[in-house]
Design a protein around this motif. Structure first.
Motif, PDB file in Angstrom:
ATOM      1  N   SER A 351       0.821  -1.220   0.000  1.00  0.00           N
ATOM      2  CA  SER A 351       0.000   0.000   0.000  1.00  0.00           C
ATOM      3  C   SER A 351       0.848   1.261   0.000  1.00  0.00           C
ATOM      4  O   SER A 351       0.314   2.365   0.111  1.00  0.00           O
ATOM      5  N   ASN A 352       2.169   1.094  -0.128  1.00  0.00           N
ATOM      6  CA  ASN A 352       3.046   2.273  -0.127  1.00  0.00           C
ATOM      7  C   ASN A 352       4.065   2.198  -1.268  1.00  0.00           C
ATOM      8  O   ASN A 352       5.261   2.396  -1.070  1.00  0.00           O
ATOM      9  N   ALA A 353       3.545   1.881  -2.437  1.00  0.00           N
ATOM     10  CA  ALA A 353       4.341   1.893  -3.675  1.00  0.00           C
ATOM     11  C   ALA A 353       5.521   0.936  -3.633  1.00  0.00           C
ATOM     12  O   ALA A 353       6.580   1.203  -4.202  1.00  0.00           O
ATOM     13  N   GLY A 354       5.350  -0.173  -2.943  1.00  0.00           N
ATOM     14  CA  GLY A 354       6.367  -1.208  -2.985  1.00  0.00           C
ATOM     15  C   GLY A 354       7.434  -1.136  -1.919  1.00  0.00           C
ATOM     16  O   GLY A 354       8.370  -1.947  -1.914  1.00  0.00           O
ATOM     17  N   GLU A 355       7.333  -0.194  -0.997  1.00  0.00           N
ATOM     18  CA  GLU A 355       8.337  -0.126   0.075  1.00  0.00           C
ATOM     19  C   GLU A 355       8.153  -1.280   1.068  1.00  0.00           C
ATOM     20  O   GLU A 355       9.131  -1.824   1.575  1.00  0.00           O
TER      21      GLU A 355
END
Length: 377
Positions: A351-355
């Motif tokens: 939910s945080n661009a792949g982090e």
């Protein structure tokens, strides 16, 4: 065309199937011998005679007009025979104690039949199977195959060596476009980590015991032939002891198991390379890892779920599961022989661009012909 009408009991004193089975005997056409030649439908057990006429329990009569008996198309010369017997017998042996229980064993054998592509239809020409095998450093490859000593169903199909017989061997080649085997000193395919020899002791040829590179090259090339003629004594490719054509080899061959070093090895059969036939060649790739890692899934799609915008439906297939189109135009889902390599698939979301990623628990245990699950987040 054996039918239930032409079966009798293993014990001829038992006349019905119920009596036969109750007595622990076998009810089969195998026991229908010449002693029953004069039996007909009025005998016990009832057996069809040649083209018998039946009245269906008295319903029909041969009185003419609107009534008639029925004649059955029964040829007693043919009933009880088996046509195109496709039954096979195979045995399952215990894993040799020398091979670790957790080691993968890949079977490499031969498919197809003698002849060119027209003569073998609807079967196929000779080929190794798998023709392109990928294994790991800890994996073993078992080389074994069986053949037919009477393939002469369409006349003598095109091929080398003794007519109507299947024979095969393995010699290493530098690349699949060549037809001349490498010298034994360059046959790196047989410079192996380990080998397992199944050949019993004290048999002709002394093929048992440990095998070094040179002996492996020899056994795979000559497939354990004995009593070979000298080169000057060979006068034709039909001579039984013409080992140059593999004529003295057995139809069934077990060359044991090899554990290869990393590399890419190409090989062929020196016999089955007739000009009119497809070349019998194969390739083994040994990767640098201990085993072959499962390959990535195919046909991966992700789409939003209707009426549930917070959910995404993810679908995928195992390696080799690409759809194929039949001759009638129907699309059939593929099924991979390598599916067993994949113990499970894990779906992760971010939910945080792949982090950061976390697994979707309900998407585990999805190994099937068409894995799918819904993920939220």
């Amino acid at each position: 065309i054996t039918t239930a009408d032409t079966r009798v009991c293993q014990d001829p004193t038992l006349k019905t199937r119920q009596e036969c089975v109750a007595a622990g005997k076998i009810w089969s056409a195998a026991f229908l011998n010449a002693s029953y030649n004069n039996n007909d439908l009025t005998d016990d057990p009832p057996l069809p005679n040649q083209n018998p006429k039946v009245d269906m329990g008295g319903l029909l009569a041969g009185t003419g007009g609107t009534n008639s008996l029925l004649e059955l198309a029964v040829n007693t010369n043919q009933f009880g025979r088996t046509f195109q017997d496709r039954s096979h017998v195979f045995s399952i042996r215990s894993r040799p104690p020398e091979i670790p229980q957790n080691a993968h064993i890949y079977n490499l054998n031969v498919k197809g039949k003698r002849g060119n592509i027209v003569q073998t239809f609807p079967a196929v020409e000779y080929d190794f199977h798998p023709v392109d095998l990928v294994v790991g450093q800890d994996d073993w490859v078992h080389f074994q195959w069986t053949g037919n000593d009477n393939t002469n169903n369409n006349g003598n199909n095109n091929g080398e060596g003794t007519n109507s017989e299947d024979r095969h061997n393995i010699v290493q080649i530098a690349n699949l476009g060549l037809n001349v085997p490498l010298p034994a000193s360059e046959a790196s395919m047989f410079d192996v980590q380990a080998e397992w020899n199944p050949h019993p002791k004290n048999l002709p040829g002394n093929f048992d015991g440990p095998r070094d590179q040179q002996e492996l090259v020899r056994q795979f090339a000559l497939v354990k032939q004995t009593d070979c003629l000298e080169a000057g004594a060979i006068s034709g490719d039909q001579q039984r002891q013409n080992c140059e054509k593999l004529n003295a080899a057995a139809a069934t061959i077990d060359l044991g198991m090899l554990k290869f070093k990393p590399g890419v090895y190409k090989y062929m059969s020196s016999r089955n390379n007739n000009f009119s036939n497809r070349a019998q060649k194969g390739k083994i790739t040994v990767v640098n890892s201990l085993s072959v890692p499962p390959r990535p899934p195919t046909k991966l799609t992700a789409r939003s779920v209707e009426n549930a915008p917070e959910q995404v439906r993810v679908e995928w297939g195992p390696h080799g599961a690409d759809d194929y189109v039949t001759t009638s135009g129907a699309v059939v889902p593929g099924r991979s022989e390598e599916l067993w390599n994949s113990m499970d698939y894990v779906l992760q979301v971010s939910s945080n661009a792949g982090e950061d990623w976390w697994s979707v628990e309900r998407c585990a245990d999805s190994v099937s012909a068409k894995p799918e699950c819904d993920a939220s987040g």
